[in-house]
Structure formats: structure tokens, C-alpha cells
Design a protein around this motif. Structure first.
Motif, PDB file in Angstrom:
ATOM      1  N   ALA A 269       0.828  -1.204   0.000  1.00  0.00           N
ATOM      2  CA  ALA A 269       0.000   0.000   0.000  1.00  0.00           C
ATOM      3  C   ALA A 269       0.863   1.256   0.000  1.00  0.00           C
ATOM      4  O   ALA A 269       0.594   2.215  -0.736  1.00  0.00           O
ATOM      5  CB  ALA A 269      -0.935  -0.008   1.207  1.00  0.00           C
ATOM      6  N   ASP A 270       1.909   1.264   0.805  1.00  0.00           N
ATOM      7  CA  ASP A 270       2.807   2.426   0.843  1.00  0.00           C
ATOM      8  C   ASP A 270       3.488   2.632  -0.506  1.00  0.00           C
ATOM      9  O   ASP A 270       3.627   3.768  -0.980  1.00  0.00           O
ATOM     10  CB  ASP A 270       3.865   2.241   1.929  1.00  0.00           C
ATOM     11  N   LEU A 271       3.903   1.544  -1.114  1.00  0.00           N
ATOM     12  CA  LEU A 271       4.566   1.638  -2.415  1.00  0.00           C
ATOM     13  C   LEU A 271       3.608   2.142  -3.479  1.00  0.00           C
ATOM     14  O   LEU A 271       3.985   2.956  -4.337  1.00  0.00           O
ATOM     15  CB  LEU A 271       5.110   0.262  -2.808  1.00  0.00           C
ATOM     16  N   LEU A 272       2.378   1.710  -3.413  1.00  0.00           N
ATOM     17  CA  LEU A 272       1.372   2.161  -4.382  1.00  0.00           C
ATOM     18  C   LEU A 272       1.094   3.650  -4.246  1.00  0.00           C
ATOM     19  O   LEU A 272       1.006   4.386  -5.251  1.00  0.00           O
ATOM     20  CB  LEU A 272       0.089   1.357  -4.180  1.00  0.00           C
ATOM     21  N   ILE A 273       0.984   4.124  -3.015  1.00  0.00           N
ATOM     22  CA  ILE A 273       0.745   5.557  -2.791  1.00  0.00           C
ATOM     23  C   ILE A 273       1.947   6.380  -3.230  1.00  0.00           C
ATOM     24  O   ILE A 273       1.809   7.456  -3.823  1.00  0.00           O
ATOM     25  CB  ILE A 273       0.407   5.804  -1.304  1.00  0.00           C
ATOM     26  N   ARG A 274       3.159   5.869  -2.978  1.00  0.00           N
ATOM     27  CA  ARG A 274       4.365   6.588  -3.405  1.00  0.00           C
ATOM     28  C   ARG A 274       4.449   6.674  -4.927  1.00  0.00           C
ATOM     29  O   ARG A 274       4.800   7.719  -5.474  1.00  0.00           O
ATOM     30  CB  ARG A 274       5.606   5.894  -2.846  1.00  0.00           C
ATOM     31  N   GLN A 275       4.101   5.579  -5.590  1.00  0.00           N
ATOM     32  CA  GLN A 275       4.125   5.612  -7.052  1.00  0.00           C
ATOM     33  C   GLN A 275       3.120   6.614  -7.599  1.00  0.00           C
ATOM     34  O   GLN A 275       3.390   7.313  -8.578  1.00  0.00           O
ATOM     35  CB  GLN A 275       3.831   4.221  -7.616  1.00  0.00           C
ATOM     36  N   ARG A 276       1.975   6.710  -6.965  1.00  0.00           N
ATOM     37  CA  ARG A 276       0.982   7.698  -7.421  1.00  0.00           C
ATOM     38  C   ARG A 276       1.520   9.121  -7.279  1.00  0.00           C
ATOM     39  O   ARG A 276       1.359   9.954  -8.168  1.00  0.00           O
ATOM     40  CB  ARG A 276      -0.296   7.529  -6.605  1.00  0.00           C
ATOM     41  N   ARG A 277       2.204   9.391  -6.169  1.00  0.00           N
ATOM     42  CA  ARG A 277       2.774  10.727  -5.974  1.00  0.00           C
ATOM     43  C   ARG A 277       3.835  11.021  -7.026  1.00  0.00           C
ATOM     44  O   ARG A 277       3.925  12.148  -7.537  1.00  0.00           O
ATOM     45  CB  ARG A 277       3.373  10.833  -4.574  1.00  0.00           C
TER      46      ARG A 277
END
Length: 636
Positions: A269-277
Motif C-alpha cells: 500500500a505504501d509503495l502504491l501511494i508513493r508511485q501515485r505521488r
């Protein structure tokens, strides 16, 4: 390489650059076919996206080409593109990629012992030396599509060195392109460089992501994801999962809410949010990254390690038992040809064709098994029985046979020309139903042979008693009895792992009892399984939990709260929950694999709600047997 698997084809003239999956996702969404009767998420967008990526990769090579394919990719690629499509994009012939021959000695093998062993192995059964394996491609351009594995790099290096040896003073006979799925890796590039062949190879990447197995199941089809994540500590699959989920956001809009269960669910989840940013930083006006999805209301991430008990238990649905007994890979089963053709006569042998290495096929009299796609959209009987408990499947098949017989008997009532025409018009459908009934009756008979064995029923009884927490000492004794009787080692290990996970207390099986049963296993089955026992013990440490994590997490999404876990609710943007008469979709992602029984459970939940559907996303499909075999390094 094995026999050619595709005929000649004309060259396709167009050429485009290989697209980025996320950049092409929006375009694929607009060109998707009309919605099917399934009223949930239209996952055919992902099929179209994967097909576009594959064909664009082929089109980047403008000349006619010979395709050499990693066998493990045949299933996933076959779900998104057919042979005819490949022919139209310049593929004239196809071969399977095989391991390097005994004659191939890597230049990196500098030790005298390794060279001597290779030299000794380079003699065939007749005492004659092997030669380097060369390819027998009809086109100048040779294209490899393979996973980034060293064994395939060895085979490719051998082909190029054989080409050089055949024409030492001339240019290479072929041009070589290696397409890595999903992407190239540094170890592979270093190996090719050490073998002095990297300069003769053009490199491409094909980022194959989610492949729809069913209208409500999408998978990365990474067969080794469970082992790599939880035994090897390799988190590449987590990064790939984040990329694939990011592509889904480009296609369907931003996930309004992300919740999960498990430590690795938090990491994903953290990686997914970082990729979105990161994507927003480069494209701040992208509507798919700023506007919440109107079709997906939540993403639920299930870390497989929080519930290892479910896959270790025997699946009792029809599709689950087909997987347990026959095996389902890439939505296909391998069955006897008689179940598909309706005849017990062996299929006539095809004429031998030259393989890519110039070695003729050795034909045998025994018919080979044939692959069959289990597709609920074309096989209505399978759609009806796949999620049922196996105990009621026989009655369903009986009713289907009785109804089909009555439909066939209708031909006797056809007296007039119009009645005869009407019967002939539905004859094709009746024949398809007949073929489906024959297949599933044959599979059911095979399953009944398996479930009717005394060993199966003993194993099932121990499993159910373990999960229920009944007299754990008696269940432990039952496992030891199976060892003493030399029952299936996979079944024994499956029960031992389940006992370790669901046993009372923080440590599962008592250390004294565990050491005793390990010693009994090694003395009974052989000490070659010591490494497997140690690996299983390591992997099981993170799996002590209650069963049913998938249902718990999905129910939490419906109720509007996250289950107690290491990954709490992670709001992404907004809040597209189901309301009114519109149908919304909850995406449940299983990191490390999902069983067909869990898929059936989520389908059951979909049927219980009027305006919510669950779509299963996963790294791959698994069972207890496949999990243990994946950790065995080929010793099982």
C-alpha cells in the motif's frame, strides 16, 4: 527446442514502439468491448492492454521473425493473444525455448572441476560428443520472449556461440532480440556480458501485468511469487504488484480507499501511494490520478502470510478439487483427449516436424494430454458447478444429463419442415452441452477416485479436527502414523504445516514434538528433504493466524472499517462507496496467491449483495500442494 507450434505467416508491415502499460491504459479503456452480462468491473480492458503491449513489441521488429518462447509464458500469453494475431504481426514460426545442452560450458565456469564435469557430460548415450545446440530458424530475425532467468540466458548464449562457430569468418546468420517479461534484470545482463554475447543482442522489455482468468479474477500469473516473497525474501513481486495496480488506476480511476491485512500488505500500500505521488509530480493534471474511480470503491490487500491455513486445507469446491487432483494452470487443465473428442481411440500422430535445434521429434504411441480452457462464459455447466461443494456436483451432472437427453428426444416430435429446422438450429448448442457434460463427468470420476481413497479421508479428518482445535495430541499422532505408513510426503508436510499454524499457543507444535516428527520424516523418506523441512519451518513462522482472512477483510470493506492488522485504513482520495442502484466493485488483491475456494467465497459474497461485486486480483493461484512443491527445489 521442441516442435514448431505455429505455421508460416506473412510479414506485417507496420511498426510501433512498445507502449508503457500505464500510458496505454486509458486508451484501452475507451476501446474496450461492450459490457458482458457480468455487471461488475469490465476486466476485458486489461486483456486488450496486454495484447496491445505484446503486438506492439513484435511490431518494433520490422522484419519477419521466428519466435522462441519460454514455456512458462505460453499460458499467460495465450490468454491475451492467439496464434493468428501473432502471424499478422510478422511471426512466421514459433518454437519452445529449451535449456542449454550438456555441451555448453559457460565461459564463467573457470574451475577445473566444473570444466571436467562439463566435458564428461558432453557425451551422449552412444559415446559420441555433443555439439553446441544451434537454432533452425527460417527467418533472419530471431525473437526470444522469456522470464529473466539465468537458465534461459545460458540457452540463448549457446545459440549465438553455435552461430559463430558455424560461420567463424562471416557475420552471424541471425539477428537476436531478447524480450524480457516483465523486465530485464542486472544478473541476466551481467551473465550475457560475461559470455561475450551481449553485443549481439537487442534488448526489449514487455511488462505483462494483470491477465484476466475470468470476468472476476485477474492475475499476474507469477507462479513462483509465494516462494520468492516468503521464502527467498525477494520483494520484486511486491513492486510488480504495485505497478500493475497503478496501471489499473490509470484505466479505472483512483482507488478511493486502500485497506489491508499483514505487514507486506502495508508495504504494498505504501509503495502504491508513493508511485501515485511520483506520477502526479510528472503529470499533475492526469485525471486518472486525481479523480476517484466511479467503478471501484475500495482496494483490499491480503498478505498471504496472515492466513496460510486456508490454502493448506484441502479445497472442497468442484473447481478447487480439480486444481487439487488434476491441476489448473493459466485457467487451463490438461486432460485425456478422449474427454474432449468423445472417443477412446488415440489421436492420430502428427507428422514429425524439425525442432528449433534441428532434432526430430520422437513420436510415441501413447496420446499426449490436451490443454482445455475452463471458461465459464462458454461453458455454462462449468459456471453452474465450479463454486459448489463437490458433494452436490454429482446430482447437478445427473440433472444436466437428464435434461440434455430430453432435448435430444425432441427430434422425434419434429414432424414439419419448420420444426425440423428449429431442432437443427439448436443442435449445435446441444452438442456443445454434450461435450461439456462429457468433460466434467470425466473430471468428476477422476476426483472421486482421489477422494474415495482411505488416505484422503484420513487426511481430511485430521485437517478438520486441527482447524476445529479438537484433541491436538490425537491429530499429531495421526500425522506420525501417516509417516510410519509411508503415505504421500506432500500430504504429510501439508498436515504438519497446518498443525504448526493452527496449534494452540504462540509456538504451534511443541519443539520436542516437532523435532521428533522431523526426524521420523527424514528417516522414512530420506535426508534429501532436510532443506525442505527447514524452509517450511521458516516460512510457517509468519503464518500463524485464524482462517478466513479474505472473508474477514472483504466483510470489513462492506461494513466500512478495516480489520485489525498491520495495515490500517489508508485513504487515497475522496470516499465512489456503493449507493443507490449503481453497482460498484471492491477489488481484493491477494499478495502471494489465492485458492479457488477463496475465489468461490468472494463470489458467494457478491451474490449476497445487490449493488456490490468483488473482483479478485492476485499474484497467482495456489493450493497447499503447490506451495510445498514450490519450496522443494525440485526434490518432490
Amino acid at each position: 527446442m521442441a516442435a514448431a507450434v505455429a505455421p508460416s505467416a506473412s510479414r506485417h508491415a507496420s511498426a510501433t514502439s512498445s507502449p508503457d502499460p500505464q500510458a496505454a491504459a486509458a486508451a484501452a479503456a475507451t476501446d474496450a468491448p461492450l459490457p458482458s452480462p457480468w455487471d461488475g468491473l469490465e476486466t476485458s480492458i486489461l486483456t486488450d492492454l496486454a495484447k496491445r503491449g505484446l503486438l506492439s513489441t513484435l511490431d518494433s521488429i520490422k522484419e519477419a521473425k521466428t519466435l522462441i518462447l519460454d514455456p512458462s509464458l505460453a499460458g499467460p500469453l495465450g490468454l491475451v493473444a492467439d496464434v493468428q494475431s501473432l502471424k499478422h504481426h510478422g511471426v512466421e514460426r514459433m518454437f519452445w525455448l529449451e535449456n542449454h545442452s550438456p555441451a555448453f560450458v559457460p565461459k564463467t565456469s573457470t574451475s577445473a572441476s566444473a570444466a571436467a564435469a562439463a566435458a564428461a557430460a558432453s557425451v551422449n548415450a552412444h559415446g559420441h560428443p555433443y555439439s553446441l545446440k544451434a537454432i533452425n530458424a527460417p527467418t533472419r530475425s530471431v525473437v526470444y520472449i522469456c522470464r529473466p532467468e539465468i537458465r534461459w540466458m545460458s540457452a540463448i548464449a549457446e545459440h549465438i556461440r553455435a552461430d559463430r562457430a558455424a560461420r567463424p569468418s562471416s557475420p552471424l546468420q541471425h539477428t537476436y532480440t531478447v524480450t524480457f517479461v516483465p523486465h530485464r534484470t542486472e544478473p541476466c545482463l551481467q551473465f550475457l556480458d560475461r559470455e561475450a554475447v551481449l553485443s549481439d543482442i537487442s534488448l526489449l522489455d514487455f511488462g505483462l501485468e494483470f491477465v484476466p482468468l475470468e470476468k472476476d479474477v485477474i492475475s499476474l500469473e507469477e507462479d513462483t511469487a509465494w516462494k520468492r516473497i516468503y521464502a527467498d525474501g525477494d520483494h520484486t513481486s511486491i513492486f510488480r504488484s504495485a505497478q500493475a495496480l497503478m496501471t489499473m488506476q490509470h484505466a479505472y480511476g483512483l482507488f478511493p480507499r486502500i485497506i489491508g491485512k499483514g505487514n507486506l500488505a502495508r508495504r504494498l500500500a505504501d509503495l502504491l501511494i508513493r508511485q501515485r505521488r511520483e506520477h502526479l509530480a510528472s503529470d499533475p493534471t492526469n485525471p486518472s490520478l486525481t479523480t476517484p474511480s466511479t467503478s471501484i470503491d475500495s482496494l483490499i490487500i491480503i498478505d498471504r502470510s496472515v492466513d496460510l491455513a486456508t490454502p493448506l486445507c484441502t479445497q472442497l469446491t468442484y473447481e478447487g478439487l480439480v486444481d487439487e487432483v488434476v491441476g489448473i494452470r493459466n485457467a487451463h487443465v490438461e486432460v485425456d483427449p478422449a474427454l474432449l473428442t468423445g472417443t477412446n481411440q488415440p489421436a492420430p500422430p502428427h507428422p514429425s516436424q524439425p525442432s528449433g535445434s534441428g532434432t526430430p521429434l520422437q513420436m510415441t504411441s501413447a496420446p499426449k494430454k490436451r490443454k482445455h480452457r475452463l471458461d465459464s462464459t462458454t461453458d455454462l455447466l462449468f459456471a453452474e458447478i465450479r463454486d459448489l461443494n463437490f458433494a452436490v456436483v454429482g446430482e447437478k451432472l445427473h440433472r444436466a444429463a437428464k435434461r440434455l437427453n430430453e432435448d435430444y428426444e425432441g427430434r422425434h416430435q419434429a414432424k414439419t419442415v419448420s420444426q425440423i429446422r428449429a431442432f437443427v438450429g439448436k443442435l449445435g448448442g446441444l452438442q456443445n452441452e454434450h461435450a461439456s457434460l462429457r468433460l466434467h463427468t470425466g473430471l468428476t470420476e477422476k476426483i472421486m477416485q482421489f477422494t474415495g481413497r482411505e488416505e484422503f479421508n484420513r487426511m481430511l479428518e485430521i485437517q478438520q479436527n486441527l482447524v476445529a482445535g479438537l484433541d491436538m495430541n490425537a491429530q499429531q499422532q495421526g500425522i506420525e502414523d501417516m509417516v510410519n505408513e509411508e503415505r504421500s510426503l506432500v500430504a504429510v508436510l501439508r498436515l504438519l504445516c497446518l498443525s504448526s499454524i493452527v496449534g494452540p499457543g504462540a509456538g504451534g507444535i511443541k519443539a520436542k514434538n516437532l523435532e521428533f516428527v522431523k526426524r521420523e520424516i527424514l528417516q522414512t523418506y530420506g535426508y534429501q528433504y532436510l532443506a525442505l523441512l527447514l524452509t517450511l519451518q521458516k516460512a510457517a513462522k509468519g503464518g500463524r493466524s485464524s482462517t478466513g482472512a479474505a472473508a474477514a477483510a472483504a466483510a470489513a470493506s462492506v461494513n466500512g472499517h478495516a480489520p485489525g492488522s498491520a495495515a490500517a485504513a489508508l485513504p487515497a482520495a475522496g470516499s465512489a462507496s456503493a449507493s443507490g442502484d449503481g453497482v460498484t466493485t471492491t477489488l481484493v488483491f491477494f499478495l502471494g496467491g489465492v485458492t479457488f475456494t477463496e475465489i468461490a467465497a468472494l463470489r458467494f459474497m457478491s451474490r449476497q449483495t445487490r449493488n456490490r461485486r468483488f473482483v479478485v486480483a492476485t499474484t497467482n493461484t495456489i493450493s497447499g500442494d503447490s506451495m510445498i512443491r514450490d519450496l522443494s527445489h525440485g526434490c518432490l
